[in-house]
Design a protein around this motif. Structure first.
Motif, PDB file in Angstrom:
ATOM      1  N   MET A   1      38.407  13.391 105.005  1.00 19.77           N
ATOM      2  CA  MET A   1      38.331  14.349 106.119  1.00 19.77           C
ATOM      3  C   MET A   1      37.099  15.248 105.930  1.00 19.77           C
ATOM      4  N   LEU A   2      36.234  15.250 106.936  1.00 22.42           N
ATOM      5  CA  LEU A   2      34.996  16.031 106.829  1.00 22.42           C
ATOM      6  C   LEU A   2      35.166  17.379 107.554  1.00 22.42           C
ATOM      7  N   ILE A   3      35.024  18.460 106.790  1.00 20.13           N
ATOM      8  CA  ILE A   3      35.237  19.796 107.351  1.00 20.13           C
ATOM      9  C   ILE A   3      33.929  20.586 107.346  1.00 20.13           C
ATOM     10  N   LEU A   4      33.607  21.174 108.501  1.00 17.97           N
ATOM     11  CA  LEU A   4      32.487  22.114 108.542  1.00 17.97           C
ATOM     12  C   LEU A   4      33.074  23.507 108.368  1.00 17.97           C
ATOM     13  N   ALA A   5      32.612  24.217 107.351  1.00 15.72           N
ATOM     14  CA  ALA A   5      33.206  25.525 107.026  1.00 15.72           C
ATOM     15  C   ALA A   5      32.200  26.648 107.240  1.00 15.72           C
ATOM     16  N   ILE A   6      32.721  27.767 107.757  1.00 18.34           N
ATOM     17  CA  ILE A   6      31.877  28.928 108.056  1.00 18.34           C
ATOM     18  C   ILE A   6      32.454  30.163 107.371  1.00 18.34           C
ATOM     19  N   GLU A   7      31.581  30.932 106.711  1.00 18.02           N
ATOM     20  CA  GLU A   7      32.024  32.150 106.006  1.00 18.02           C
ATOM     21  C   GLU A   7      31.076  33.295 106.397  1.00 18.02           C
ATOM     22  N   THR A   8      31.678  34.355 106.975  1.00 19.02           N
ATOM     23  CA  THR A   8      30.854  35.521 107.351  1.00 19.02           C
ATOM     24  C   THR A   8      31.617  36.820 107.075  1.00 19.02           C
ATOM     25  N   SER A   9      32.427  36.862 106.006  1.00 18.09           N
ATOM     26  CA  SER A   9      33.306  38.032 105.873  1.00 18.09           C
ATOM     27  C   SER A   9      32.603  39.299 105.396  1.00 18.09           C
ATOM     28  N   CYS A  10      31.458  39.155 104.723  1.00 15.43           N
ATOM     29  CA  CYS A  10      30.789  40.357 104.207  1.00 15.43           C
ATOM     30  C   CYS A  10      29.280  40.269 104.412  1.00 15.43           C
ATOM     31  N   ASP A  11      28.521  40.066 103.353  1.00 18.76           N
ATOM     32  CA  ASP A  11      27.062  40.136 103.499  1.00 18.76           C
ATOM     33  C   ASP A  11      26.354  38.819 103.212  1.00 18.76           C
ATOM     34  N   GLU A  12      27.091  37.715 103.267  1.00 20.31           N
ATOM     35  CA  GLU A  12      26.449  36.405 103.166  1.00 20.31           C
ATOM     36  C   GLU A  12      26.899  35.594 104.378  1.00 20.31           C
ATOM     37  N   THR A  13      25.914  34.989 105.077  1.00 25.72           N
ATOM     38  CA  THR A  13      26.279  34.016 106.108  1.00 25.72           C
ATOM     39  C   THR A  13      26.230  32.673 105.401  1.00 25.72           C
ATOM     40  N   ALA A  14      27.333  31.922 105.477  1.00 29.21           N
ATOM     41  CA  ALA A  14      27.348  30.653 104.744  1.00 29.21           C
ATOM     42  C   ALA A  14      28.006  29.555 105.567  1.00 29.21           C
ATOM     43  N   VAL A  15      27.457  28.348 105.432  1.00 28.47           N
ATOM     44  CA  VAL A  15      27.982  27.172 106.131  1.00 28.47           C
ATOM     45  C   VAL A  15      27.999  26.021 105.127  1.00 28.47           C
ATOM     46  N   ALA A  16      29.038  25.184 105.183  1.00 33.34           N
ATOM     47  CA  ALA A  16      29.081  24.024 104.285  1.00 33.34           C
ATOM     48  C   ALA A  16      29.781  22.858 104.963  1.00 33.34           C
ATOM     49  N   LEU A  17      29.437  21.665 104.537  1.00 34.33           N
ATOM     50  CA  LEU A  17      30.138  20.457 104.962  1.00 34.33           C
ATOM     51  C   LEU A  17      30.834  19.908 103.731  1.00 34.33           C
ATOM     52  N   VAL A  18      32.165  19.838 103.773  1.00 31.47           N
ATOM     53  CA  VAL A  18      32.928  19.435 102.583  1.00 31.47           C
ATOM     54  C   VAL A  18      33.830  18.251 102.939  1.00 31.47           C
ATOM     55  N   GLN A  19      33.733  17.215 102.129  1.00 32.37           N
ATOM     56  CA  GLN A  19      34.537  16.005 102.336  1.00 32.37           C
ATOM     57  C   GLN A  19      35.769  16.059 101.438  1.00 32.37           C
ATOM     58  N   ASP A  20      36.943  15.935 102.045  1.00 33.08           N
ATOM     59  CA  ASP A  20      38.205  15.873 101.287  1.00 33.08           C
ATOM     60  C   ASP A  20      38.384  16.999 100.274  1.00 33.08           C
ATOM     61  N   GLY A  21      37.862  18.158 100.593  1.00 36.52           N
ATOM     62  CA  GLY A  21      38.087  19.351  99.773  1.00 36.52           C
ATOM     63  C   GLY A  21      37.379  19.377  98.440  1.00 36.52           C
ATOM     64  N   ARG A  22      36.572  18.354  98.138  1.00 36.81           N
ATOM     65  CA  ARG A  22      36.001  18.241  96.788  1.00 36.81           C
ATOM     66  C   ARG A  22      34.494  17.956  96.802  1.00 36.81           C
ATOM     67  N   THR A  23      34.034  17.232  97.817  1.00 37.23           N
ATOM     68  CA  THR A  23      32.640  16.770  97.801  1.00 37.23           C
ATOM     69  C   THR A  23      31.808  17.551  98.812  1.00 37.23           C
ATOM     70  N   ILE A  24      30.792  18.219  98.301  1.00 39.63           N
ATOM     71  CA  ILE A  24      29.959  19.028  99.195  1.00 39.63           C
ATOM     72  C   ILE A  24      28.797  18.168  99.695  1.00 39.63           C
ATOM     73  N   LEU A  25      28.786  17.900 101.010  1.00 36.10           N
ATOM     74  CA  LEU A  25      27.693  17.086 101.558  1.00 36.10           C
ATOM     75  C   LEU A  25      26.475  17.954 101.844  1.00 36.10           C
ATOM     76  N   GLY A  26      26.715  19.206 102.125  1.00 35.23           N
ATOM     77  CA  GLY A  26      25.594  20.116 102.387  1.00 35.23           C
ATOM     78  C   GLY A  26      26.112  21.537 102.425  1.00 35.23           C
ATOM     79  N   HIS A  27      25.274  22.472 102.038  1.00 33.08           N
ATOM     80  CA  HIS A  27      25.690  23.870 102.177  1.00 33.08           C
ATOM     81  C   HIS A  27      24.474  24.776 102.189  1.00 33.08           C
TER      82      HIS A  27
END
Ligand code: KG4
Ligand code: ZN
Length: 331
Positions: A1-27
């Protein structure tokens, strides 16, 4: 399962593509430290504006660099709390728009669950039950985790979080923002036994208190100044850091012994501290405790940890129908 994740809770804007919760395809992470540094800390309105300017560019960049087309993404994960309300809203708006556009599920994730699940990103899988110590800028908590997303709070700070204490002490020592890495660097040239700072509420269950240590550093600093001495910044930083690490280790080991659980997991920004990592390693070895902590780059805020948490959360069953920005979301 390929998930695009977004994090903006404080002072870092972050995006990642994670496969099956373990493999980072890009961030990618765009840090706002430079902009907030001018003000000595995070300015919420500025954080929201910078997230809004950056988040879509980062989504584009991560997809392009990892050669993933939008239609290949199976779900969108996003942090919905805790954090700064305006900052959270930006990530949520981007995530909701993308989920609707692609007609894919939206998986709202608790930022603190993200920190914990950073431990799933590399190395052997964490084992349950485990004791988890979360030490970040906003939290210091000891948890017992019996299974995925089954958390029992054993104790937490009664005042400042450990990271907050690092940031405040760095400020009074003139080391600037962000304080954790600055204290760590200064401490390398200091003697941790120069000053003895109190390890407050050492004997009380699993709660913590860090404001006493911070105040003791301020008193020490003031008395040195009044006596006309030059300020041994590195010795103060090293002694402060040593006091904080010692109390964290003491409570974590105590929790393992009390519960009979010999798996210990660390998470949160303060775990990026090398002195802490080394000290925990030797304490765990001495007690035959299996220790796990994330790679340094996944200890501080990032989106890969949100993608990891989202995968394991989604696997469990239904996810939240709606996600509102929830600044005070608890574990
Ligand atoms: O987990 P995090 O990135 O954000 C929150 O969710 O709060 O943690 C940020 C905190 C800050 O207080 C920062 O000073 C601290 O983690 N920190 C460190 C180090 N790197 C970041 N503290 C000690 N040593 C470090 N190397
Ligand atoms: Zn965080």
């Amino acid at each position: 399962m390929l998930i695009l994740a977004i994090e903006t809770s404080c002072d870092e804007t972050a995006v990642a593509l994670v496969q099956d919760g373990r493999t980072i395809l890009g961030h990618a992470i765009s840090s706002q430290i430079k902009e907030h540094k001018l003000f000595g800390g995070v300015v919420p309105e500025l954080a929201s504006r910078l997230h809004a300017e950056t988040v879509n560019l980062l989504i584009d960049r991560v997809c392009t660099e990892s050669a993933v087309a939008l239609h290949q993404i199976d779900a969108i994960a996003v942090t919905y709390g805790p954090g700064l309300e305006g900052a959270l809203l930006v990530g949520l708006a981007a995530a909701k728009a993308l989920a609707q556009l692609l007609n894919k599920p939206l998986i709202p994730i608790n930022h603190m669950h993200g920190h914990i699940y950073a431990n799933f990103l590399s190395g052997p899988l964490p084992l349950f039950p485990c004791i988890c110590m979360v030490v970040s800028g906003g939290h210091t908590q000891l948890l017992q985790i019996n299974d995925h997303f089954s958390f029992k709070l054993l104790g937490q700070t009664r005042d400042d979080a450990a990271g907050e204490a690092f940031d405040k002490v760095a400020r009074v020592l003139g080391l600037g923002y962000p304080g954790g890495p600055a204290i760590e660097t200064a401490a390398l040239s200091g003697n941790p036994s120069s000053f003895k700072f109190p390890q407050a509420i050492k004997h009380e269950a699993f709660d913590f208190s860090f404001s006493g240590i911070k105040t003791a550093v301020i008193y020490q600093l003031n008395s040195l100044k009044e006596a006309g001495h030059s300020i041994p910044v590195c010795d103060l930083a090293a002694s402060f850091q040593h006091a904080v690490i010692s109390i964290l280790i003491f409570k974590a080991i105590k929790a393992c012994e009390y519960t009979g659980i010999s798996n210990l997991m660390l998470s949160g920004g303060v775990v990026a501290n090398n002195a802490l990592r080394t000290a925990f390693e030797s304490a765990a070895r001495a007690k035959k405790i299996r220790l796990k902590y994330p790679e340094i780059r996944y200890c501080t805020d990032n989106a890969a940890m949100i993608g990891a948490a989202a995968y394991f959360y989604y696997r469990q069953g239904p996810v939240l129908e709606t996600a509102l920005a929830t600044p005070n979301l608890s574990i």
